[in-house]
Structures are given as C-alpha cells and as structure tokens.
Enzyme design. Structure first.
Site, mmCIF file in Angstrom:
data_model
loop_
_atom_site.group_PDB
_atom_site.id
_atom_site.type_symbol
_atom_site.label_atom_id
_atom_site.label_comp_id
_atom_site.label_asym_id
_atom_site.label_seq_id
_atom_site.Cartn_x
_atom_site.Cartn_y
_atom_site.Cartn_z
ATOM 1 N N THR A 81 0.803 -1.352 0.051
ATOM 2 C CA THR A 81 0.111 0.198 0.048
ATOM 3 C C THR A 81 0.812 1.207 0.025
ATOM 4 O O THR A 81 0.541 2.235 -0.467
ATOM 5 C CB THR A 81 -0.875 0.109 1.173
ATOM 6 O OG1 THR A 81 -1.622 -0.994 1.070
ATOM 7 C CG2 THR A 81 -1.842 1.013 1.381
ATOM 8 N N THR A 157 1.658 -4.662 4.434
ATOM 9 C CA THR A 157 1.655 -4.770 5.624
ATOM 10 C C THR A 157 1.129 -6.136 6.021
ATOM 11 O O THR A 157 1.466 -6.700 7.257
ATOM 12 C CB THR A 157 0.885 -3.787 6.215
ATOM 13 O OG1 THR A 157 -0.598 -3.963 5.906
ATOM 14 C CG2 THR A 157 1.573 -2.425 6.208
ATOM 15 N N ASP A 158 0.324 -6.736 5.103
ATOM 16 C CA ASP A 158 -0.139 -8.128 5.696
ATOM 17 C C ASP A 158 0.739 -9.242 5.976
ATOM 18 O O ASP A 158 0.494 -9.997 6.753
ATOM 19 C CB ASP A 158 -1.215 -8.559 4.489
ATOM 20 C CG ASP A 158 -2.570 -7.807 4.208
ATOM 21 O OD1 ASP A 158 -2.676 -6.955 5.387
ATOM 22 O OD2 ASP A 158 -3.122 -8.174 3.487
ATOM 23 N N LYS A 234 0.865 -7.839 13.181
ATOM 24 C CA LYS A 234 -0.309 -6.941 12.782
ATOM 25 C C LYS A 234 -1.626 -7.339 13.463
ATOM 26 O O LYS A 234 -1.861 -8.448 13.183
ATOM 27 C CB LYS A 234 -0.346 -7.054 11.293
ATOM 28 C CG LYS A 234 -1.526 -6.188 10.683
ATOM 29 C CD LYS A 234 -1.606 -6.254 9.361
ATOM 30 C CE LYS A 234 -2.618 -5.314 8.672
ATOM 31 N NZ LYS A 234 -2.712 -5.242 7.117
#
Length: 411
Positions: A81, A157-158, A234
């Site tokens: 992202t 980020t995942d 996360k």
C-alpha cells in the site's frame, strides 16, 4: 447516459455537488471515486458526465536532486500500500509506485539522506514467498557491502512480519534495516504513508542496528514505533497503529515531525554486529493452528514436509487423538515446533499429561516464539543445520530476540 471507466462525473445529491471519477456500475448504481479519495455508490441517475478536458502535456520528469553531504540510504521497494496507486478501472489500489516515485511524492525525504533506489520485485505482500525473502536478504547485504548506511524496505503490511523476521535470521547487520508500510494508500486523506516513510528514514540514519518494523505507534500523527522484527504482529486490519510489539515494548520510537529517534535500553545499536549473510532456507515447512475437534487426519497433509509449526492451545497442547499422528511425522523426519496461540507467555509441555505425551512424540517446545516467527526460524534452521542435535539447539537458542531466553539452558 453512458459512462465509461475513468470518465469525470458530477454527483448531485441533496443539493450538494461532488466531482469524481466514474469507476464502474453495480446494478442500477454507479461507483464513483470522489476527489477526496473515497469511493461512494449512488444511483446512476444522480451522476452526470463532465466535459472531457484536453489532458495537459505530461511534464518532463526531472532527476531527483540529492545532497552529497547527507548519509547514503537504500530504498528497496517490494510493493504494498505504501507504494500503491489507484486503478480507476476497479477503484482498488495496486502496487505501481517505484522507489523513485516514493521519493518524488514525499519531498521531505530529500532533507534526511541521499538515496539509492532499487526494486527487486513488485508484489502485494500476500504473494511474497521464501525465495523472495532470500533475494531480499541478498539485496540488502549487497547494498550495505557497497556503502549504504541504512536500509529502508517498503513492503505490504499483511505479511511484513514474516519478511522482516526472515531477513532478521538471514542477516547480521551493522546498520539499521527498516521495514515500513502503510495501512492507507496515498489517495486517502488519512493516509499514513508519508509519515511512516519519513520516520523510517530517520530510523535508518539513527544509531539503531537491527531489523525493525516502523509503523504508527498510535492513531495520532505524533510517533512511529520501531518494533523488533521477531516480536511484532499486525493486530488490526485497517487501523494505522495496527502493528504492536508482542510480549515486550518497541525497541525504539521516532517522534514526528521532529524525527528524534529514541532507542530502547536493549536495542541493538549501529556497529554492534559485523555484516554476515546466511540466506539458505528450507521452504518445505508448514504452520498449523489447532482447534477443538480438529480431525487428526489434518496432520497427514504434512507428510513429507521437513518442518511443521503447531500453534497449540495454552501451554502448547493439542487433542490427545492427534498425538499419534504427530509421533508418526517426527518418526519420519519432520521437525515439529510447538508454539502457543496466546499473545504472551511461554510454551511448557511439562505441566500436564498431554504436554508430556507430546514431548514423548518428539515435538520441540517453542518457548515464547510467535507461531509465524517460529515458522520462518524453522525454515532458516533447517536450511543451515543437518544434525538433529544442532537443529534442536538452534531452535531453542535465542538468536534474534525471538525468545525471552535460551531454552536449551532450562531443558
């Protein structure tokens, strides 16, 4: 009225006019991306086409000016992202920005350092794999070897925690290696990409000397936390402060906008370690979360695997009807680590009968390791050790802060 993808439109609703871009149709409704960056779904009857204007001539892209007096950093772009733009065909964001695009879109970076930018691959993080981790670690090693004083890796980020942990095990680094991402893309008013990127650059020129993840520390634009790569997770799908250190605090913080970096007392500092790369990995490893009533036959799917991490309940348990299947796997040569689904604490299979049976079945206790980190560590250990006693010792040794202490001392 006929509208095509990317046509400019005006939406008139309740006496308010809003300009946007037509994306596509959903039944009798139109999906429109407003100039604010947000998508809305409204009846097509409320939309009217705007007159197409002649597009301005595309400006010539000028070279990025670099200050030779500033320290040299490397920006390695992998996607995600933080490096995404809007696809007006679908209204979704996709990874298309290069590292140089990031520098142009965040001019504040030019006042922190000079940069070498490169892009070994460009993927959304769900498409990362062990071979890419190996390539990434090798790229970082080469950049440091050729004079980079700090590394920034832009990443989705995942799965950033997997990549950061993998690089941490594969690389001893004398300089900061900073993974950074964004929860919200640059087209959104609440985007965190600029602040996270600026804070990552500040961390990369600081006295930090380990692999960290740099993300918002809270929902305000005041601080970024630096999380140790082997102790971060996360914990939220969309909040800007989704990343949290587990079982400990961050190893550093970066205040914004002044950019002051404050390492924790136990942070590894710049120059503490010599550069070393050991990027062999064994990809034939799996991760399985146990759940009540799970069919023991699930374990049969891992026959032939070199390694398996089980995220067990509590102190590290599974149903007793699974133990014989686990024993069969270990007997056939599969190394199995038992971890816990709990957020804090340590596995101990010496308390209850089930745990003792699991030890007899050949599992190795994973202590306080996060299941995801245990998976990556297992890949690294099996890629770099062959003797059973060395494999067991390395798994139970605190190599990069993934454990609270060396487990083999208490075996």
């Amino acid at each position: 009225m006929s509208l095509n993808n990317s046509d400019p439109v005006t939406v008139r609703f309740a006496g308010v006019e809003m300009d946007g871009i037509y994306i596509n149709r959903s039944g009798e409704n139109a999906i429109v991306k407003l100039s604010s960056g947000y998508n809305i779904c409204v009846p097509t009857s409320l939309c009217s086409a705007k007159e197409q204007t002649v597009p301005a001539e595309k400006p010539r892209v000028l070279p990025i000016k670099q200050d030779p007096a500033l320290p040299l950093l490397s920006i390695i772009s992998t996607g995600g992202t933080i490096a995404s733009t809007v696809d007006y065909r679908t209204g979704a964001v996709s990874s298309r920005f290069t590292a140089e695009d990031i520098l142009r879109s965040i001019p504040e970076l030019a006042g922190i350092a000079r940069y070498h930018t490169l892009q070994p691959f460009q993927v959304l993080s769900e498409n990362m794999n062990p071979a890419m981790w190996q390539e990434l670690a090798g790229t970082i090693h080469d950049e440091i070897l050729h004079g980079s004083e700090g590394i920034i890796i832009t990443h989705g980020t995942d799965t950033m925690l997997y990549s950061a942990a993998a690089v941490s095990f594969m690389l001893d680094t004398p300089v900061p290696v900073v993974f950074v991402g964004a929860q919200r893309s640059a087209d959104r008013p609440s985007s965190d990409n600029a602040m996270n990127a600026i804070c990552s650059a500040k961390a990369a020129v600081s006295q930090m000397g380990e692999v960290v993840v740099c993300m918002h520390a809270n929902e305000s634009d005041t601080t970024c936390a630096l999380h140790r790569a082997t102790r971060v997770r996360k914990n939220h799908t969309s909040r800007r402060d989704a990343f949290q250190s587990i079982g400990r605090g961050p190893v550093g913080e970066v205040s914004y906008p002044d950019g002051t970096v404050v390492p924790a007392k136990d942070a590894v500092l710049r120059g503490t370690k010599e550069l070393r790369l050991a990027n062999n990995l064994e990809p034939s490893c799996g991760l399985l979360q146990y759940y009540p009533g799970m069919d023991p036959a699930v374990f049969d799917a891992f026959k032939g695997y070199k390694g398996l991490v089980i995220a067990g309940t509590g102190l590290g348990h599974v149903g007793t009807d699974c133990i014989s299947r686990i024993a069969g796997l270990t007997a056939s040569g599969t190394t199995i680590i038992m971890t816990s689904q709990c957020q804090a604490g340590s596995v101990c299979d010496r308390v209850y009968e089930t745990g003792r049976d699991l030890l007899d079945a050949g599992i190795i206790e994973g202590g306080s390791m996060l299941p995801e980190v245990a998976l990556v560590k297992l890949m690294w250990v099996l890629g770099n050790a062959t003797r059973k006693e060395d494999i067991r010792r390395l798994i139970r040794t605190n190599l990069k802060g993934e454990l609270e202490y060396d487990l083999w001392r208490y075996a």
